[in-house]
Design a protein around this motif. Structure first.
Motif, PDB file in Angstrom:
ATOM      1  N   TYR A 188     -63.552   9.824  60.206  1.00  0.00           N
ATOM      2  CA  TYR A 188     -63.842  10.613  58.886  1.00  0.00           C
ATOM      3  C   TYR A 188     -62.581  10.888  57.905  1.00  0.00           C
ATOM      4  O   TYR A 188     -61.827  11.060  58.496  1.00  0.00           O
ATOM      5  CB  TYR A 188     -64.467  11.619  58.977  1.00  0.00           C
ATOM      6  N   ILE A 189     -62.832  10.284  56.867  1.00  0.00           N
ATOM      7  CA  ILE A 189     -61.518  10.283  55.743  1.00  0.00           C
ATOM      8  C   ILE A 189     -62.140  11.412  54.713  1.00  0.00           C
ATOM      9  O   ILE A 189     -63.146  11.180  53.959  1.00  0.00           O
ATOM     10  CB  ILE A 189     -60.956   9.193  55.428  1.00  0.00           C
ATOM     11  N   VAL A 190     -61.116  12.471  54.353  1.00  0.00           N
ATOM     12  CA  VAL A 190     -61.407  13.250  53.249  1.00  0.00           C
ATOM     13  C   VAL A 190     -60.326  13.057  52.388  1.00  0.00           C
ATOM     14  O   VAL A 190     -59.055  13.311  52.853  1.00  0.00           O
ATOM     15  CB  VAL A 190     -61.526  14.794  53.751  1.00  0.00           C
ATOM     16  N   ALA A 191     -60.641  13.045  50.901  1.00  0.00           N
ATOM     17  CA  ALA A 191     -59.640  12.828  49.917  1.00  0.00           C
ATOM     18  C   ALA A 191     -59.639  14.030  49.016  1.00  0.00           C
ATOM     19  O   ALA A 191     -60.837  14.305  48.369  1.00  0.00           O
ATOM     20  CB  ALA A 191     -59.628  11.474  49.187  1.00  0.00           C
ATOM     21  N   ILE A 192     -58.342  14.447  48.874  1.00  0.00           N
ATOM     22  CA  ILE A 192     -58.552  15.512  47.737  1.00  0.00           C
ATOM     23  C   ILE A 192     -57.384  15.155  46.604  1.00  0.00           C
ATOM     24  O   ILE A 192     -56.187  15.051  47.334  1.00  0.00           O
ATOM     25  CB  ILE A 192     -58.089  16.999  48.357  1.00  0.00           C
ATOM     26  N   ASN A 193     -57.876  14.687  45.666  1.00  0.00           N
ATOM     27  CA  ASN A 193     -56.680  14.314  44.616  1.00  0.00           C
ATOM     28  C   ASN A 193     -57.212  14.524  43.135  1.00  0.00           C
ATOM     29  O   ASN A 193     -58.439  14.641  42.952  1.00  0.00           O
ATOM     30  CB  ASN A 193     -56.583  12.760  44.982  1.00  0.00           C
ATOM     31  N   LYS A 194     -56.455  14.736  42.452  1.00  0.00           N
ATOM     32  CA  LYS A 194     -56.728  15.240  40.897  1.00  0.00           C
ATOM     33  C   LYS A 194     -57.229  13.980  40.115  1.00  0.00           C
ATOM     34  O   LYS A 194     -57.691  13.981  38.930  1.00  0.00           O
ATOM     35  CB  LYS A 194     -56.013  16.121  40.067  1.00  0.00           C
ATOM     36  N   ASP A 195     -56.872  12.722  40.665  1.00  0.00           N
ATOM     37  CA  ASP A 195     -57.042  11.584  39.888  1.00  0.00           C
ATOM     38  C   ASP A 195     -58.447  10.838  40.673  1.00  0.00           C
ATOM     39  O   ASP A 195     -58.128  10.130  41.676  1.00  0.00           O
ATOM     40  CB  ASP A 195     -55.703  10.663  40.114  1.00  0.00           C
ATOM     41  N   ARG A 196     -59.313  10.694  39.866  1.00  0.00           N
ATOM     42  CA  ARG A 196     -60.567  10.129  40.351  1.00  0.00           C
ATOM     43  C   ARG A 196     -60.402   8.561  40.528  1.00  0.00           C
ATOM     44  O   ARG A 196     -61.036   8.163  41.610  1.00  0.00           O
ATOM     45  CB  ARG A 196     -61.796  10.196  39.210  1.00  0.00           C
ATOM     46  N   ASP A 197     -59.457   7.953  39.915  1.00  0.00           N
ATOM     47  CA  ASP A 197     -58.980   6.610  40.156  1.00  0.00           C
ATOM     48  C   ASP A 197     -58.237   6.190  41.338  1.00  0.00           C
ATOM     49  O   ASP A 197     -57.791   4.979  41.693  1.00  0.00           O
ATOM     50  CB  ASP A 197     -58.573   5.953  39.006  1.00  0.00           C
ATOM     51  N   ALA A 198     -57.753   7.415  42.157  1.00  0.00           N
ATOM     52  CA  ALA A 198     -56.506   7.142  42.995  1.00  0.00           C
ATOM     53  C   ALA A 198     -57.341   6.392  44.302  1.00  0.00           C
ATOM     54  O   ALA A 198     -58.167   6.335  44.667  1.00  0.00           O
ATOM     55  CB  ALA A 198     -55.979   8.466  43.688  1.00  0.00           C
ATOM     56  N   PRO A 199     -56.474   5.331  44.724  1.00  0.00           N
ATOM     57  CA  PRO A 199     -57.172   4.412  45.802  1.00  0.00           C
ATOM     58  C   PRO A 199     -57.442   5.007  47.009  1.00  0.00           C
ATOM     59  O   PRO A 199     -58.557   4.534  47.870  1.00  0.00           O
ATOM     60  CB  PRO A 199     -56.024   3.262  46.034  1.00  0.00           C
ATOM     61  N   ILE A 200     -57.141   6.196  47.325  1.00  0.00           N
ATOM     62  CA  ILE A 200     -57.280   6.900  48.469  1.00  0.00           C
ATOM     63  C   ILE A 200     -58.896   7.111  48.548  1.00  0.00           C
ATOM     64  O   ILE A 200     -59.649   7.288  49.554  1.00  0.00           O
ATOM     65  CB  ILE A 200     -56.783   8.270  48.746  1.00  0.00           C
ATOM     66  N   PHE A 201     -59.402   7.253  47.445  1.00  0.00           N
ATOM     67  CA  PHE A 201     -61.019   7.672  47.269  1.00  0.00           C
ATOM     68  C   PHE A 201     -61.817   6.480  47.909  1.00  0.00           C
ATOM     69  O   PHE A 201     -62.988   6.424  48.180  1.00  0.00           O
ATOM     70  CB  PHE A 201     -61.628   7.961  46.030  1.00  0.00           C
ATOM     71  N   SER A 202     -61.292   5.135  47.605  1.00  0.00           N
ATOM     72  CA  SER A 202     -61.936   3.964  47.935  1.00  0.00           C
ATOM     73  C   SER A 202     -62.229   3.830  49.754  1.00  0.00           C
ATOM     74  O   SER A 202     -62.931   3.002  50.223  1.00  0.00           O
ATOM     75  CB  SER A 202     -61.297   2.505  47.487  1.00  0.00           C
ATOM     76  N   VAL A 203     -61.271   4.684  50.473  1.00  0.00           N
ATOM     77  CA  VAL A 203     -61.465   4.744  51.759  1.00  0.00           C
ATOM     78  C   VAL A 203     -62.230   6.011  52.327  1.00  0.00           C
ATOM     79  O   VAL A 203     -62.466   5.967  53.454  1.00  0.00           O
ATOM     80  CB  VAL A 203     -60.380   4.422  52.561  1.00  0.00           C
ATOM     81  N   ALA A 204     -62.167   6.966  51.346  1.00  0.00           N
ATOM     82  CA  ALA A 204     -62.373   8.349  51.749  1.00  0.00           C
ATOM     83  C   ALA A 204     -64.120   8.328  51.991  1.00  0.00           C
ATOM     84  O   ALA A 204     -65.031   7.664  51.171  1.00  0.00           O
ATOM     85  CB  ALA A 204     -62.489   9.321  50.762  1.00  0.00           C
TER      86      ALA A 204
END
Ligand SMILES: Cc1cc2nc3c(=O)[nH]c(=O)nc-3n(C[C@H](O)[C@H](O)[C@H](O)COP(=O)(O)OP(=O)(O)OC[C@H]3O[C@@H](n4cnc5c(N)ncnc54)[C@H](O)[C@@H]3O)c2cc1C
Ligand SMILES: Nc1ncnc2c1ncn2[C@@H]1O[C@H](COP(=O)(O)O)[C@@H](O)[C@H]1O
Lengths: 324, 248
Positions: A283-299
C-alpha cells in the motif's frame, strides 16, 4: 527433488527473510513434488534452527564454526555450495538481501548453475519454475526460466509472505564443512550498526520524506510518524544529496529497493527513479500539495495538502487509534 | 598497479519501456543509452586508485558497437585505455561474466572495479560471477575503500549498518553510491577521448543460463483514492489504513 533454502541469520537470530525463503520454497516444492532442506550458517545457531520446520522445512542443516560468526563471502559460499552438493539439491533459494546477493553468484559458479536474481513471483508451469523479475526501474517485468541442471533463485525480501509458523519444529542436523585459511580470503571483522534504527530494506512500514520538507529539521515530523507506526524513515535522493539525511535511508534506483506493507511518501514528487525502489510496496500513501505529482499515480490513498499540517494530524490519529 | 574497470551501457532511467516485436526485449528505437550510474562510481574509484599508486586504468565493456559511447565517456573521465569486447548478441549475466572473466585473465589486473548493479536488469551478479570465475576475493556494495600495500579494508552497506571487510589484492570490488563523487569529464578530457583508440576484441561466447520468455509491462495501477485536501482528512486516512488496507 530437493530445494535448498538458505535461512539468513545475524547474531544468532533469523532475519525475516529466512522464514519467507523457507515458506516460498515449500510453496514451490508442493507443486514439483520436492522436499525443502533449510541450511543455516554461523556460530551457535543450531538451537534456533528447529523453528524453520514451522514454515515448511523437512530438514535443517546447521553448519557451525567459530570462524563463521561473522559473514565471509568466500567461506559462506563454499559452505552452501558444499551442502548443495552433498544433498544433491537441484534448486537453491536465497534472499535478495545484501548477504544473499553477495554469495549467490559465487555459489552459482561453484555449482555451474544459472541464477535468476531478485524474483518477485514464482510459478510452476509443466514442472518448470518460471520466475518474474522487475526490470527497467519497475517499468517492465521479465518472465524467465533457468536452463541449467541446478537452478538458483534469489527472492526479493518482503514480497513472499512467510505467514505464521504452523508451530511444528524439525530436527536439526549439525554438519561440519572443512574450511581452510584460503576460504577466509574475505572476512567481516566488525559490524557497525546504524544507531539502532530500523533499516528501510527490512521495515514493514516506511515513512519517507522529500525535498518538499524544506530542511533537515522538519524530518522530526517524519520520525514521529514513523515512530508511532513502528516503521523506518526513508528519503528521496534529493534530500540525501542535500545532506539532510544519510544515504542508507535513500529509496530508489540508486538507493534501496523496498517492498513494505505500507509506504508513506511525504513531499516526494515520485520521479521514476524513486518509484523504481518502492513501487512494489503493498500500500502506498502520498501526501503532496501538488495534485499532479506523479507519486499520486502509484498511490492507493492520497491527501493533496500541506505536509506541515497533514503529517502531525496523521500522527495524532495514529496515536488515538493506538489508545495513546 | 594494473587497474581494470568494467562498465555497462544501459538505457537512461527516463526511458519509456516499449516491448520489441519478439516480446522479449526492450525496443531500442528512441532509447537513450548511458554509462550505468554505478559504473561511473567504479570508474571514479579506479582513477583515484591510480592517483594513489600510479599505474594504468583500463576500461572495458562487453556489447555491440554502441557501447563505444559509454567507453568514450569513461575515457573522457580519465581512463587510459578502452576495450570493447565485441558481442552483439543478447546474453544473460553469466554469459557476460564469462566474456569479462576471459579478458580479465588475459589482462591480469591487480584490482577490478564493477558497479554493484546494472540499472536495466538490476541483476547484481556480474561482479561476483567474474570474481568466482577468476578465483579472486570480492567485496560488494562498497561505500568506503582503503588500500594499503596489498591489504584491503572496505566498508560495505548491509541492512541496518555497515560491515568492515578485510581482504587482499588482487580482488574484485563492486561500488555503491556514497563511495565517491564521480568527476565530470573536463573539456580537455572529452577532446582527448575522441582521439584515443578503442581496442576491439572478439570474445568466445558461451550459452546463457537464464532464458527470457517474455518482457511485459506491469498492469497499470487503478487510480488511488484522494482522501482529502487538508489535515481534516487525517482521521479518514488512518481509518482506511486500519480497516480497509489493514496495514496499521
Ligand atoms: C541516475 C539517477 C538515479 C536516481 N536515483 C534516485 C533514487 O534512488 N531515489 C530517488 O528518490 N531519486 C533518485 N533520482 C532523482 C530523481 O530523479 C528526483 O530528482 C528525486 O527523486 C526528487 O526528489 P523529491 O521528490 O524529494 O524532490 P522534488 O522532485 O523536488 O519534489 C518535491 C515534492 O514536494 C512537494 N511539496 C513541496 N512542498 C510541500 C508541502 N509543504 N507539503 C506537501 N508537499 C510538498 C512538491 O509538490 C513536490 O512534488 C535519481 C536520478 C537519476 C538521474
Ligand atoms: N556488458 C557488460 N560489459 C561490461 N561490464 C558489465 C556488463 N554488464 C555488467 N557489467 C558490470 O557488472 C556490474 C553488475 O551488473 P549486473 O550484474 O548486470 O547488475 C555492472 O555495474 C558493470 O560494472
Amino acid at each position: 527433488m530437493k530445494i535448498l533454502a538458505f535461512a539468513e541469520q545475524r547474531n544468532g537470530q533469523f532475519k525475516k527473510t529466512a522464514f519467507e525463503i523457507v515458506k516460498a520454497a515449500k510453496t514451490t516444492a508442493e507443486k514439483i513434488n520436492a522436499e525443502v532442506i533449510a541450511v543455516v550458517v554461523g556460530n551457535n545457531i543450531a538451537s534456533i534452527a528447529g523453528q524453520l520446520g514451522g514454515y515448511g522445512a523437512s530438514k535443517v542443516i546447521a553448519v557451525e564454526d567459530a570462524r563463521l560468526e561473522l559473514y565471509s563471502t568466500s567461506a559462506y559460499s563454499k559452505v552452501v555450495a558444499e551442502i548443495a552438493k552433498q544433498e544433491s539439491t537441484e534448486i537453491v533459494f536465497f534472499p535478495a538481501s545484501e548477504l544473499g546477493k553477495d554469495i549467490a553468484p559465487r555459489v552459482a559458479v561453484k555449482l555451474q548453475a544459472g541464477l535468476a536474481a531478485g524474483c518477485t513471483a514464482l510459478i510452476v508451469e509443466n514442472g518448470t519454475i518460471k520466475a518474474t523479475r522487475p526490470v527497467y526501474a519497475g517499468k517492465g517485468l521479465l518472465d524467465v526460466s533457468v536452463t541449467t541442471g541446478i537452478k538458483i533463485f534469489t527472492l526479493r525480501p518482503n514480497v513472499f509472505t512467510a505467514g505464521d509458523s504452523n508451530g511444528s519444529t524439525v530436527a536439526v542436523e549439525t554438519r561440519k564443512i572443512e574450511l581452510n585459511e584460503i576460504d577466509f580470503a574475505v572476512v567481516v571483522k566488525e559490524v557497525k550498526a546504524a544507531r539502532g534504527k530500523k533499516d528501510v530494506a527490512e521495515a514493514d512500514i516506511i515513512v519517507s520524506g522529500g525535498r518538499g520538507l524544506k530542511g533537515p529539521e522538519n524530518f522530526a515530523m517524519i520520525e514521529d510518524l514513523a515512530g508511532s507506526l513502528g516503521g523506518a524513515v526513508g528519503a528521496s535522493r534529493a534530500v540525501v544529496d542535500a545532506g539532510w539525511r544519510p544515504h542508507d535511508e535513500q529509496v530508489g534506483q540508486t538507493g534501496k529497493t523496498v517492498s513494505p506493507s505500507l509506504y508513506v511518501a511525504v513531499a516526494i514528487s515520485g520521479a521514476v527513479q524513486h518509484l523504481a525502489g518502492m513501487s512494489s510496496s503493498k500500500y502506498i500513501v502520498a501526501i503532496n500539495k501538488d495534485r499532479d505529482a506523479p507519486i499520486f499515480s502509484v498511490a492507493d490513498y492520497g491527501i493533496v495538502g500541506d505536509a506541515f499540517e497533514v503529517i502531525p494530524a496523521i500522527t495524532a490519529e495514529v496515536k488515538k487509534l493506538q489508545g495513546k | 598497479m594494473k587497474i581494470l574497470v568494467f562498465v555497462n551501457h544501459v538505457p537512461d532511467t527516463e526511458t519509456k519501456v516499449k516491448v520489441s516485436a519478439d516480446g522479449k526485449l526492450i525496443d531500442p528505437a528512441g532509447v537513450n543509452f548511458m554509462l550505468n550510474p554505478y559504473d561511473e562510481i567504479a570508474v571514479e574509484e579506479a582513477l583515484k586508485t591510480k592517483q594513489q599508486f600510479t599505474g594504468e586504468v583500463v576500461v572495458a565493456s562487453l556489447g555491440g558497437e554502441t557501447n563505444k559511447e559509454t567507453l568514450r565517456k569513461a575515457l573522457a573521465m580519465g581512463c587510459d585505455k578502452a576495450v570493447l569486447l565485441k558481442d552483439a548478441a543478447v546474453r544473460d549475466s553469466f554469459a557476460v561474466a564469462s566474456g569479462l572473466a576471459d579478458y580479465a585473465k588475459e589482462y591480469g589486473a591487480d584490482i577490478i572495479f564493477f558497479g554493484k548493479q546494472s540499472i536495466d536488469y538490476d541483476d547484481s551478479q556480474v561482479g561476483g560471477l567474474v570474481a568466482e570465475m577468476l578465483g579472486m576475493p570480492s567485496i560488494s556494495v562498497v561505500v568506503k575503500l582503503e588500500l594499503n600495500g596489498g591489504n584491503i579494508i572496505a566498508e560495505r552497506e548491509i541492512e541496518g549498518g555497515h560491515e568492515i571487510v578485510h581482504s587482499k589484492l588482487p580482488a574484485v570490488i563492486t561500488t555503491q553510491k556514497g563511495l565517491n563523487e564521480p568527476r565530470y569529464p573536463s573539456l580537455k578530457g572529452i577532446m582527448d577521448a575522441k582521439r584515443k583508440p578503442i581496442e576491439e576484441k572478439t570474445i568466445t561466447s558461451v550459452a546463457s543460463r537464464v532464458e527470457v520468455s517474455a518482457l511485459r509491462k506491469p498492469a497499470a495501477k487503478a487510480a488511488g483514492k484522494i482522501v482529502g485536501t487538508d489535515a481534516s482528512a487525517a482521521a479518514e486516512l488512518v481509518r482506511l489504513l486500519h480497516e480497509e488496507a489493514k496495514v496499521i
